[in-house]
Design a protein around this motif. Structure first.
Motif, PDB file in Angstrom:
ATOM      1  N   PHE A 449       0.821  -1.209   0.000  1.00  0.00           N
ATOM      2  CA  PHE A 449       0.000   0.000   0.000  1.00  0.00           C
ATOM      3  C   PHE A 449       0.861   1.267   0.000  1.00  0.00           C
ATOM      4  O   PHE A 449       0.343   2.363   0.215  1.00  0.00           O
ATOM      5  CB  PHE A 449      -0.905  -0.011   1.238  1.00  0.00           C
ATOM      6  N   THR A 450       2.162   1.110  -0.261  1.00  0.00           N
ATOM      7  CA  THR A 450       3.078   2.247  -0.127  1.00  0.00           C
ATOM      8  C   THR A 450       3.930   2.465  -1.373  1.00  0.00           C
ATOM      9  O   THR A 450       5.009   3.050  -1.294  1.00  0.00           O
ATOM     10  CB  THR A 450       4.010   2.029   1.080  1.00  0.00           C
ATOM     11  N   LYS A 451       3.448   2.026  -2.518  1.00  0.00           N
ATOM     12  CA  LYS A 451       4.245   2.110  -3.746  1.00  0.00           C
ATOM     13  C   LYS A 451       4.419   3.548  -4.243  1.00  0.00           C
ATOM     14  O   LYS A 451       5.338   3.828  -5.015  1.00  0.00           O
ATOM     15  CB  LYS A 451       3.593   1.280  -4.851  1.00  0.00           C
ATOM     16  N   ALA A 452       3.580   4.464  -3.787  1.00  0.00           N
ATOM     17  CA  ALA A 452       3.559   5.807  -4.354  1.00  0.00           C
ATOM     18  C   ALA A 452       4.532   6.775  -3.699  1.00  0.00           C
ATOM     19  O   ALA A 452       4.654   7.918  -4.141  1.00  0.00           O
ATOM     20  CB  ALA A 452       2.136   6.383  -4.268  1.00  0.00           C
ATOM     21  N   TYR A 453       5.239   6.334  -2.663  1.00  0.00           N
ATOM     22  CA  TYR A 453       6.103   7.286  -1.953  1.00  0.00           C
ATOM     23  C   TYR A 453       7.235   6.553  -1.240  1.00  0.00           C
ATOM     24  O   TYR A 453       7.257   5.327  -1.142  1.00  0.00           O
ATOM     25  CB  TYR A 453       5.298   8.113  -0.941  1.00  0.00           C
ATOM     26  N   ARG A 454       8.169   7.341  -0.747  1.00  0.00           N
ATOM     27  CA  ARG A 454       9.291   6.825   0.048  1.00  0.00           C
ATOM     28  C   ARG A 454       8.769   6.441   1.432  1.00  0.00           C
ATOM     29  O   ARG A 454       8.111   7.247   2.098  1.00  0.00           O
ATOM     30  CB  ARG A 454      10.355   7.921   0.160  1.00  0.00           C
ATOM     31  N   TRP A 455       9.099   5.228   1.860  1.00  0.00           N
ATOM     32  CA  TRP A 455       8.403   4.708   3.047  1.00  0.00           C
ATOM     33  C   TRP A 455       9.285   3.794   3.876  1.00  0.00           C
ATOM     34  O   TRP A 455      10.156   3.095   3.358  1.00  0.00           O
ATOM     35  CB  TRP A 455       7.165   3.934   2.575  1.00  0.00           C
ATOM     36  N   ALA A 456       9.046   3.824   5.186  1.00  0.00           N
ATOM     37  CA  ALA A 456       9.646   2.854   6.102  1.00  0.00           C
ATOM     38  C   ALA A 456       8.641   2.522   7.186  1.00  0.00           C
ATOM     39  O   ALA A 456       7.790   3.338   7.555  1.00  0.00           O
ATOM     40  CB  ALA A 456      10.926   3.396   6.719  1.00  0.00           C
ATOM     41  N   HIS A 457       8.760   1.294   7.683  1.00  0.00           N
ATOM     42  CA  HIS A 457       7.881   0.803   8.745  1.00  0.00           C
ATOM     43  C   HIS A 457       8.718   0.463   9.966  1.00  0.00           C
ATOM     44  O   HIS A 457       9.775  -0.165   9.864  1.00  0.00           O
ATOM     45  CB  HIS A 457       7.147  -0.446   8.252  1.00  0.00           C
ATOM     46  N   LEU A 458       8.248   0.898  11.149  1.00  0.00           N
ATOM     47  CA  LEU A 458       8.901   0.576  12.412  1.00  0.00           C
ATOM     48  C   LEU A 458       7.980  -0.314  13.226  1.00  0.00           C
ATOM     49  O   LEU A 458       6.857   0.072  13.563  1.00  0.00           O
ATOM     50  CB  LEU A 458       9.211   1.855  13.199  1.00  0.00           C
ATOM     51  N   ASP A 459       8.457  -1.515  13.532  1.00  0.00           N
ATOM     52  CA  ASP A 459       7.713  -2.417  14.408  1.00  0.00           C
ATOM     53  C   ASP A 459       8.231  -2.179  15.824  1.00  0.00           C
ATOM     54  O   ASP A 459       9.362  -2.538  16.163  1.00  0.00           O
ATOM     55  CB  ASP A 459       7.926  -3.872  13.993  1.00  0.00           C
ATOM     56  N   ILE A 460       7.391  -1.564  16.653  1.00  0.00           N
ATOM     57  CA  ILE A 460       7.816  -1.143  17.988  1.00  0.00           C
ATOM     58  C   ILE A 460       7.209  -2.022  19.082  1.00  0.00           C
ATOM     59  O   ILE A 460       7.129  -1.619  20.247  1.00  0.00           O
ATOM     60  CB  ILE A 460       7.453   0.338  18.238  1.00  0.00           C
ATOM     61  N   ALA A 461       6.807  -3.240  18.718  1.00  0.00           N
ATOM     62  CA  ALA A 461       6.170  -4.124  19.692  1.00  0.00           C
ATOM     63  C   ALA A 461       7.070  -4.399  20.893  1.00  0.00           C
ATOM     64  O   ALA A 461       6.577  -4.585  22.010  1.00  0.00           O
ATOM     65  CB  ALA A 461       5.774  -5.443  19.024  1.00  0.00           C
ATOM     66  N   GLY A 462       8.373  -4.423  20.684  1.00  0.00           N
ATOM     67  CA  GLY A 462       9.284  -4.726  21.777  1.00  0.00           C
ATOM     68  C   GLY A 462       9.795  -3.519  22.528  1.00  0.00           C
ATOM     69  O   GLY A 462      10.405  -3.665  23.596  1.00  0.00           O
ATOM     70  N   THR A 463       9.572  -2.320  22.005  1.00  0.00           N
ATOM     71  CA  THR A 463      10.195  -1.128  22.584  1.00  0.00           C
ATOM     72  C   THR A 463       9.208  -0.115  23.139  1.00  0.00           C
ATOM     73  O   THR A 463       9.613   0.814  23.844  1.00  0.00           O
ATOM     74  CB  THR A 463      11.058  -0.426  21.523  1.00  0.00           C
TER      75      THR A 463
END
Length: 495
Positions: A449-463
């Motif tokens: 769902f993020t093909k249109a822009y520069r993107w990163a995902h942070l999984d913060i479940a542990g922090t």
């Protein structure tokens, strides 16, 4: 907290407590050497009695001759060559804890040269401010509770004064953002509902003229075609909200940075209900959304010359006759269909519509934060947040920012090989990819769902929070996000 940069003669500084650093083998930091000279060797004499031999711990001394401070806290910093910023800040946690026990509300911290720069000053000031946080919204304060630090003066050499002043100003803004994120996270789910988050966002806009807030209700989301997000809220009596906060600090033509945070104010797992043990901690499932609140507030308070949009899809995930069922197929705002194989993988269902929604802002960068998978905790533990992006340059930028902010991330793969785990016989994709690489396949899902822009995902479940006796929200990754925003804004931090 009142944070201030000071200079001048340390020996003449009147303060309830002067904090000085000492390395192993009784080697004094620069400020400690100055205090020792002013006291005619009294500091060295104290250490000669066998205290702080290993360079760790602390020693509190009173009425040292030649020193105007009421007391001096000698803080062990370990080996000089190993005293990096992270080690120094960890030691400061010991110092601030001791001040609380001694009921000291004001102190003067003399930074060693190893931490006498913008990042060192900012980290010290932020650590002090964070030490003064105490959750009291739904409980009476203890009568014998430690005194919170209310004022901290930070002594620096004159050449570092300008950078230090900027560092303290930034630390104050980041501290407010962290405190807000922690408070929202710590609130119980019966108080911190999607509606409450929406009201808090509106209140922030009322408090800050540079900030505006728009709330989309379920009717508005339905018109946009957010079938994935709305499928999650169907099982709850609390209506979903899509919260949009806009800070316009840069040029009108500048493209915004967009932060998207998962706002599950309580997650019981839906029909795929979670085990009862520790389910109370699922009030923290909105920590990604809370970090968006905190980062936006920090940017406003720092007055960064940047355009920023914070988006928080907020919902509950509960079992009900109208709730999602395993096997259901929903249509996302992007038009892609999703087979729901596990209703407890709901965070990605609300995030995917929010990630499609933000395309309209033509963002320069989109970062999403979510307590998305227990698999990320299994992979990385509770020290770094998981980082996923197809952009190598962005990955390095975020890793560097995390190191600078002492809010670290670790990159995990986002290879095409994993995408096939999301194959479905009945929809364009499934919402889970099986037992293997759960954090990776969750990120793969979002990537669609993020093909249109520069993107990163942070999984913060542990922090995002800690469990056990010290249970509570950490406010992460607000420090990381603030560092990213400072760097993206081009604000000078070294001069």
């Amino acid at each position: 907290m009142d944070l201030k940069i000071v200079g001048g003669d340390l020996a003449k500084a009147k303060t309830p407590c002067l904090i000085l650093g000492v390395f192993d083998k009784h080697k004094l930091s620069g400020p400690a050497e100055a205090a020792d000279a002013a006291s005619d060797g009294a500091v060295t004499a104290l250490l000669g009695k066998g205290e702080l031999d290993g360079g760790k711990g602390w020693l509190m001394a009173y009425d040292i001759p030649g020193i105007a401070a009421e007391r001096v806290l000698l803080l062990g910093l370990g080996k000089r060559k190993e005293c990096n910023r992270a080690a120094f800040i960890k030691a400061l946690g010991t110092a601030f804890g001791r001040l609380a026990e001694a009921r000291v509300a004001k102190a003067l911290l003399a930074l060693p040269k190893e931490a006498d720069d913008y990042l060192g000053v900012r980290a010290a000031a932020l650590k002090a401010a964070q030490s003064a946080y105490r959750y009291e919204r739904t409980k009476a304060p203890k009568k014998d509770a430690p005194v919170l630090l209310a004022e901290l003066d930070i002594w620096v050499d004159k050449p570092a004064r300008d950078a230090a002043e900027r560092a303290v100003a930034h630390a104050a803004g980041i501290a407010e953002g962290v405190a807000l994120a922690r408070e929202l996270g710590n609130l119980p789910g019966n108080l911190c509902t999607p509606t409450y988050l929406a009201e808090r966002a509106l209140a922030l806009a009322d408090e800050h003229t540079a900030l505006s807030t728009e709330i989309l209700d379920e009717d508005a989301m339905r018109e946009l075609g957010m079938g994935s997000l709305l499928s999650v809220s169907r099982g709850s009596r609390e209506p979903a909200k899509l919260i949009k906060m806009t800070y316009q600090g840069g040029d009108d033509a500048a493209k915004p940075i967009v932060l998207v945070g998962k706002g599950l104010t309580f997650d019981a797992g839906g029909i795929s209900i979670k085990p009862a043990a520790d389910m109370d901690e699922m009030k923290y499932d909105m920590a990604g959304g809370a970090s968006v609140f905190g980062a936006v507030l920090a940017a406003v308070r720092m007055q960064l010359p940047i355009n920023l949009i914070g988006v928080v899809p907020a919902s509950e995930n509960l079992p009900d006759g109208a709730a999602n069922k395993p096997g259901d197929v929903v249509t996302s705002m992007s038009g892609q269909t999703i087979e729901i194989l596990n209703t407890d993988a709901e965070g990605r269902l609300i995030l995917c519509d929010a990630l499609t929604y933000v395309e309209r802002f033509e963002p320069a960068l989109v970062l999403d934060m979510a307590t998305l998978t227990g698999a990320c905790i299994v992979a990385l533990g509770k020290h770094p947040s998981g980082l996923f992006t197809p952009d190598d340059k962005l990955a390095k930028e975020l890793a560097d920012a995390g190191d600078a902010a002492d809010d670290r991330v670790w990159r995990l793969p986002l290879w095409e090989d994993y995408q096939q785990q999301l194959d479905s016989n009945f929809a364009d994709m499934a919402n889970i990819g099986g037992r293997d690489a759960g954090a990776v396949t969750a990120a793969c899902f979002l990537s669609r769902f993020t093909k249109a822009y520069r993107w990163a995902h942070l999984d913060i479940a542990g922090t995002a929070w800690v469990s056990g006796k010290e249970k509570g929200s950490t406010g992460r990754p607000v420090p990381l996000l603030a560092e990213v925003l400072i760097r993206e804004s081009g604000v000078e931090t070294t001069g």
